[in-house]
Design a protein around this motif. Structure first.
Motif, mmCIF file in Angstrom:
data_model
loop_
_atom_site.group_PDB
_atom_site.id
_atom_site.type_symbol
_atom_site.label_atom_id
_atom_site.label_comp_id
_atom_site.label_asym_id
_atom_site.label_seq_id
_atom_site.Cartn_x
_atom_site.Cartn_y
_atom_site.Cartn_z
ATOM 1 N N TRP A 122 14.660 50.548 22.873
ATOM 2 C CA TRP A 122 13.491 51.044 22.237
ATOM 3 C C TRP A 122 13.110 50.461 20.529
ATOM 4 N N LEU A 123 14.421 50.516 19.944
ATOM 5 C CA LEU A 123 14.822 49.956 18.628
ATOM 6 C C LEU A 123 14.005 48.677 18.798
ATOM 7 N N GLY A 124 15.364 48.334 19.524
ATOM 8 C CA GLY A 124 15.354 46.367 19.547
ATOM 9 C C GLY A 124 13.055 45.490 20.058
ATOM 10 N N ASP A 125 12.904 46.688 20.387
ATOM 11 C CA ASP A 125 10.809 46.521 20.498
ATOM 12 C C ASP A 125 10.169 46.917 19.430
ATOM 13 N N ARG A 126 10.437 47.632 18.232
ATOM 14 C CA ARG A 126 9.827 47.590 17.303
ATOM 15 C C ARG A 126 9.568 46.435 16.487
ATOM 16 N N TRP A 127 7.570 46.508 16.429
ATOM 17 C CA TRP A 127 7.485 44.919 15.356
ATOM 18 C C TRP A 127 8.215 45.657 13.982
ATOM 19 N N PHE A 128 8.417 46.844 13.550
ATOM 20 C CA PHE A 128 8.669 46.813 12.073
ATOM 21 C C PHE A 128 10.005 46.794 11.924
ATOM 22 N N VAL A 129 10.661 46.648 13.166
ATOM 23 C CA VAL A 129 12.557 46.253 13.097
ATOM 24 C C VAL A 129 12.175 44.744 13.335
ATOM 25 N N ARG A 130 11.405 44.564 14.379
ATOM 26 C CA ARG A 130 11.201 42.773 14.074
ATOM 27 C C ARG A 130 10.834 41.873 13.437
ATOM 28 N N ILE A 131 10.188 42.535 12.141
ATOM 29 C CA ILE A 131 9.428 41.877 11.083
ATOM 30 C C ILE A 131 10.827 41.926 9.750
ATOM 31 N N ALA A 132 11.646 42.906 10.117
ATOM 32 C CA ALA A 132 12.539 43.156 8.814
ATOM 33 C C ALA A 132 13.514 42.226 9.220
ATOM 34 N N TRP A 133 13.733 42.141 10.546
ATOM 35 C CA TRP A 133 14.804 41.002 10.340
ATOM 36 C C TRP A 133 14.067 39.312 9.921
ATOM 37 N N GLY A 134 13.101 39.058 10.536
ATOM 38 C CA GLY A 134 12.436 38.241 9.575
ATOM 39 C C GLY A 134 12.713 38.336 8.491
ATOM 40 N N VAL A 135 12.213 38.814 7.590
ATOM 41 C CA VAL A 135 12.600 38.905 6.126
ATOM 42 C C VAL A 135 13.520 39.004 5.628
ATOM 43 N N ALA A 136 15.164 39.012 6.630
ATOM 44 C CA ALA A 136 15.899 39.242 6.091
ATOM 45 C C ALA A 136 16.106 37.512 6.464
ATOM 46 N N TYR A 137 15.768 37.360 7.255
ATOM 47 C CA TYR A 137 16.268 35.403 7.621
ATOM 48 C C TYR A 137 15.180 35.005 6.744
ATOM 49 N N THR A 138 14.210 35.306 6.457
ATOM 50 C CA THR A 138 13.494 34.622 4.636
ATOM 51 C C THR A 138 14.263 34.292 4.193
ATOM 52 N N LEU A 139 15.157 35.993 3.052
ATOM 53 C CA LEU A 139 15.121 35.976 1.823
ATOM 54 C C LEU A 139 16.847 35.325 2.259
ATOM 55 N N PHE A 140 17.486 34.752 3.104
ATOM 56 C CA PHE A 140 18.299 34.665 2.994
ATOM 57 C C PHE A 140 18.545 33.228 3.291
ATOM 58 N N TYR A 141 17.434 32.518 3.559
ATOM 59 C CA TYR A 141 16.665 30.742 3.575
ATOM 60 C C TYR A 141 16.895 30.939 1.850
ATOM 61 N N MET A 142 15.253 31.424 1.325
ATOM 62 C CA MET A 142 15.055 31.959 -0.412
ATOM 63 C C MET A 142 16.376 31.330 -0.949
ATOM 64 N N TYR A 143 17.694 32.126 -0.868
ATOM 65 C CA TYR A 143 18.698 32.512 -1.650
ATOM 66 C C TYR A 143 19.137 31.034 -1.605
ATOM 67 N N PHE A 144 19.302 30.702 -0.613
ATOM 68 C CA PHE A 144 21.161 29.994 -0.058
ATOM 69 C C PHE A 144 20.125 28.376 0.459
ATOM 70 N N ALA A 145 18.596 27.338 0.202
ATOM 71 C CA ALA A 145 18.633 26.396 1.203
ATOM 72 C C ALA A 145 18.296 25.875 -0.165
ATOM 73 N N THR A 146 18.784 24.540 0.336
ATOM 74 C CA THR A 146 18.620 23.950 -1.607
ATOM 75 C C THR A 146 17.936 22.602 -1.294
ATOM 76 N N ALA A 147 17.171 22.250 0.208
ATOM 77 C CA ALA A 147 16.355 21.559 0.593
ATOM 78 C C ALA A 147 15.493 21.838 1.437
ATOM 79 N N TRP A 148 13.783 21.450 0.548
ATOM 80 C CA TRP A 148 12.218 22.238 1.722
ATOM 81 C C TRP A 148 13.008 22.003 3.124
ATOM 82 N N TRP A 149 13.047 20.968 3.683
ATOM 83 C CA TRP A 149 13.192 21.232 5.702
ATOM 84 C C TRP A 149 13.749 21.754 6.054
ATOM 85 N N MET A 150 14.538 22.594 5.005
ATOM 86 C CA MET A 150 15.718 23.737 5.679
ATOM 87 C C MET A 150 14.746 25.272 6.314
ATOM 88 N N PHE A 151 13.646 24.958 5.706
ATOM 89 C CA PHE A 151 12.412 26.398 6.026
ATOM 90 C C PHE A 151 12.181 25.995 7.078
#
Length: 248
Positions: A122-151
């Protein structure tokens, strides 16, 4: 360097849990484990796959159908019955969701013994959980990415599980070499599997669907198999003695 390391960790942890837990355990039952360890690996799969978490129950059932009906109209994901890669992925998604939501009419024999931790399913298939993971990945990239192509790597993070499935279900049925004659188009995609933790030895696996070691020839190293042997030695899992039998 941090971004590349993060990407590689996500890639290999995700494919490891897909081949070890979803494929070799949930679908083929090559080994057994206690209820505690089953829930442990459920949780590890959830963390490793994140936004693209695949249900071990639905994956196991769908993969059994793939072996039983490979490259026929009843195969959940055959390139022979899809116009292109994305068409196959969409059909796979629809088939998977029917199983996940109990909208299928699949023979009960394919559902026997698959793991089913209802809370994590149930938990793994909730859209809010999937979106939260996606947001976490994006924030990590925003903080650590050093070049545009990394995105450009971010979409792979979002869809990591389906990407891994597509590589094998499409490309390993079209390209590669054959060790064994089988009744379908399964091929060994790579002579040395540095990419998919043993999954690319697809022809070998279709010949011996219950064999825990996917490699056969001297150069076919299956990175997941030593881990399986280690966990067996530690009594975390128990390898079945006769694991050379096909599921079909």
């Amino acid at each position: 360097m941090i971004i590349i390391t993060f990407f590689l960790l996500h890639w290999y942890l995700s494919v490891l849990m897909q081949t070890f837990f979803l494929h070799r355990y949930a679908a083929h039952q090559m080994f057994t484990m206690s209820p505690f360890w089953e829930k442990f690996f459920y949780a590890v799969t959830f963390v490793s796959q994140g936004s693209s978490f695949l249900s071990p129950r639905a994956y196991g059932i769908m993969h059994r159908l793939h072996h039983a009906y490979a490259d026929t109209s009843r195969d959940p994901h055959s390139p022979d019955y899809s116009e292109n890669l994305f068409d196959m992925m969409w059909k796979t998604k629809s088939f998977y969701n029917d199983i996940l939501k109990n909208r299928d009419s699949i023979d009960p024999k394919f559902k026997k013994g698959v793991p089913n931790w209802e809370f994590m399913e149930w938990l793994g298939d909730r859209w809010f959980v999937r979106i939260a993971w996606g947001v976490a990945y994006t924030l990590f990239y925003m903080y650590f990415a050093t070049a545009w192509w990394m995105f450009l790597l971010l979409p792979i993070h979002y869809l990591m599980g389906p990407v891994h499935g597509a590589i094998i279900n499409w490309y390993a049925h079209r390209y590669g070499y054959v060790n064994f004659q089988v009744d379908d188009t399964a091929k060994n995609l790579l002579p040395f599997d540095f990419l998919m933790m043993g999954e690319s030895y697809h022809n070998n696996h279709h010949k011996y669907g219950g064999r825990a070691n996917f490699g056969f020839r001297w150069h076919e190293f299956d990175p997941t198999y030593p881990l399986i042997r280690l966990l067996n030695g530690l009594h975390i899992i128990r390898l079945k003695k006769n694991n050379d039998l096909k599921y079909m």
